[in-house]
Design a protein around this motif. Structure first.
Motif, PDB file in Angstrom:
ATOM      1  N   ALA A 131       0.834  -1.210   0.000  1.00  0.00           N
ATOM      2  CA  ALA A 131       0.000   0.000   0.000  1.00  0.00           C
ATOM      3  C   ALA A 131       0.865   1.256   0.000  1.00  0.00           C
ATOM      4  N   ARG A 132       1.922   1.276   0.802  1.00  0.00           N
ATOM      5  CA  ARG A 132       2.808   2.443   0.846  1.00  0.00           C
ATOM      6  C   ARG A 132       3.488   2.675  -0.495  1.00  0.00           C
ATOM      7  N   LEU A 133       3.762   1.585  -1.215  1.00  0.00           N
ATOM      8  CA  LEU A 133       4.431   1.707  -2.511  1.00  0.00           C
ATOM      9  C   LEU A 133       3.465   2.069  -3.638  1.00  0.00           C
ATOM     10  N   GLY A 134       2.178   2.194  -3.322  1.00  0.00           N
ATOM     11  CA  GLY A 134       1.203   2.573  -4.340  1.00  0.00           C
ATOM     12  C   GLY A 134       0.859   1.462  -5.296  1.00  0.00           C
ATOM     13  N   LEU A 135       0.730   0.246  -4.749  1.00  0.00           N
ATOM     14  CA  LEU A 135       0.409  -0.930  -5.567  1.00  0.00           C
ATOM     15  C   LEU A 135      -0.911  -1.534  -5.069  1.00  0.00           C
ATOM     16  N   PRO A 136      -2.029  -0.881  -5.324  1.00  0.00           N
ATOM     17  CA  PRO A 136      -3.311  -1.328  -4.766  1.00  0.00           C
ATOM     18  C   PRO A 136      -3.831  -2.625  -5.357  1.00  0.00           C
ATOM     19  N   GLY A 137      -3.342  -3.009  -6.535  1.00  0.00           N
ATOM     20  CA  GLY A 137      -3.805  -4.241  -7.166  1.00  0.00           C
ATOM     21  C   GLY A 137      -3.011  -5.461  -6.771  1.00  0.00           C
ATOM     22  N   THR A 138      -2.046  -5.291  -5.879  1.00  0.00           N
ATOM     23  CA  THR A 138      -1.193  -6.397  -5.458  1.00  0.00           C
ATOM     24  C   THR A 138      -1.493  -6.734  -4.001  1.00  0.00           C
ATOM     25  N   ALA A 139      -1.714  -8.012  -3.711  1.00  0.00           N
ATOM     26  CA  ALA A 139      -2.032  -8.429  -2.348  1.00  0.00           C
ATOM     27  C   ALA A 139      -1.507  -9.835  -2.093  1.00  0.00           C
ATOM     28  N   VAL A 140      -1.013 -10.045  -0.885  1.00  0.00           N
ATOM     29  CA  VAL A 140      -0.592 -11.366  -0.430  1.00  0.00           C
ATOM     30  C   VAL A 140      -1.634 -11.835   0.570  1.00  0.00           C
ATOM     31  N   THR A 141      -2.517 -12.713   0.118  1.00  0.00           N
ATOM     32  CA  THR A 141      -3.664 -13.136   0.918  1.00  0.00           C
ATOM     33  C   THR A 141      -3.472 -14.485   1.589  1.00  0.00           C
ATOM     34  N   HIS A 142      -2.538 -15.307   1.083  1.00  0.00           N
ATOM     35  CA  HIS A 142      -2.353 -16.660   1.588  1.00  0.00           C
ATOM     36  C   HIS A 142      -0.866 -16.983   1.705  1.00  0.00           C
ATOM     37  N   SER A 143      -0.539 -17.801   2.680  1.00  0.00           N
ATOM     38  CA  SER A 143       0.767 -18.454   2.688  1.00  0.00           C
ATOM     39  C   SER A 143       0.726 -19.606   1.694  1.00  0.00           C
TER      40      SER A 143
END
Length: 300
Positions: A131-143
């Motif tokens: 989020a700080r890097l301005g990447l709203p479409g990127t998420a780590v949701t699972h191990s």
């Protein structure tokens, strides 16, 4: 000179010959200028590409907090998600540093190492970084363990990171897997993937020392069959991270010549879940080389 549309059409034609049904691609020169995009802003399944932001957060915490990359961690047999390679295949207890675990996480995509690193840094911290890097479409949701568990839960069968188990499933059956739906799993866009790589190479994703560590880990990836396969000669360096799930083959990376560097992200989906299809791996190299070749011609 070829247009971007002509290059994209050539890439799509080669994809169809390899049994690749969908392609998402983005490529950019690290120093700016023209970009090439094929559905580059659409959400895609990362598979193990999600390990790149995990690596950035580990390196950031080592640079900015009391996390020490030299600290030793003991890994016991059977600990973490099952896998046919990496630490999951070790029969005896072993002790490694966080730096060594990160090396394994990137170089051979070790799932056990990844989940140890992710548990240490925290998913919330990784997503806060994005989020700080301005990447709203990127998420780590699972191990890795959580991701593999969803496949077994969705199909009602045990699943232990072996694509051969799913090779006979139909496209409709595979469509039930949340792991293959970017809305329900670890995700990014090709454009955000190359933007993150550019930030890592420009020392703006984290402190310079941290970015240097991530570049070192990415430079140690051992797989030559995807992105690297498109670049011949010792005058080019390819650093990257692959990602693989049933029907999914990806790689993001940086291609460096003496005069310039290029960030490339290629995400693909195939017509079936066969695990041994070298043409689909090589397609990623072809697509990356075509994109970088076009950018080099435009910037030379």
């Amino acid at each position: 000179m070829e247009s971007a549309a002509e290059v994209a059409a050539d890439i799509k034609m080669r994809a169809s010959h390899a049994g690749v049904t969908e392609v998402w691609l983005h490529a950019r020169a690290l120093d700016g200028g023209p970009e090439l995009s094929i559905r580059g802003t659409e959400p895609v399944v990362t598979a193990s590409v999600f390990k790149v932001p995990v690596a950035v957060e580990l390196a950031r915490q080592a640079a900015e907090s009391d996390l020490d990359l030299a600290e030793l961690v003991t890994v016991r047999p059977g600990e973490g998600p099952p896998s046919p390679y990496g630490l999951a295949a070790f029969r005896h207890e072993t002790t490694l540093s966080w730096d060594a675990l990160a090396t394994l996480m990137i170089s051979v995509s070790d799932n056990v190492a990844t989940d140890l690193v992710l548990a240490e840094v925290g998913k919330d911290a990784v997503n806060a970084l994005l989020a700080r890097l301005g990447l709203p479409g990127t998420a780590v949701t699972h191990s890795c363990a959580e991701l593999l568990a969803t496949i077994g839960e969705d199909l009602g069968i045990p699943y232990e990171d072996d694509e051969r188990v799913l090779s006979g499933l139909t496209v409709r059956e595979l469509g039930r897997l949340s792991a293959l739906d970017p809305a329900r799993t670890c995700r990014t866009t090709p454009e955000e993937a190359t933007r993150l790589l550019a930030m890592i190479w420009h020392d703006t994703a984290a402190p310079a020392r941290a970015c240097a560590d991530v570049r070192r880990w990415l430079g140690g990836q051992v797989w030559p069959h995807r992105l690297r396969s498109g670049f011949v000669g010792d005058d080019v360096r390819v650093s990257g991270k692959t990602g693989t799930l049933p029907t999914i083959r990806n790689e993001v990376g940086v291609v460096e010549y003496e005069s310039a560097g290029y960030a490339v992200a290629v995400f693909t989906r195939a017509e079936d879940a066969r695990s041994q299809v070298p043409a689909r791996d090589a397609f990623i190299g072809f697509a990356g080389a075509r994109a970088v070749g076009w950018l080099r011609a435009r910037t030379s």
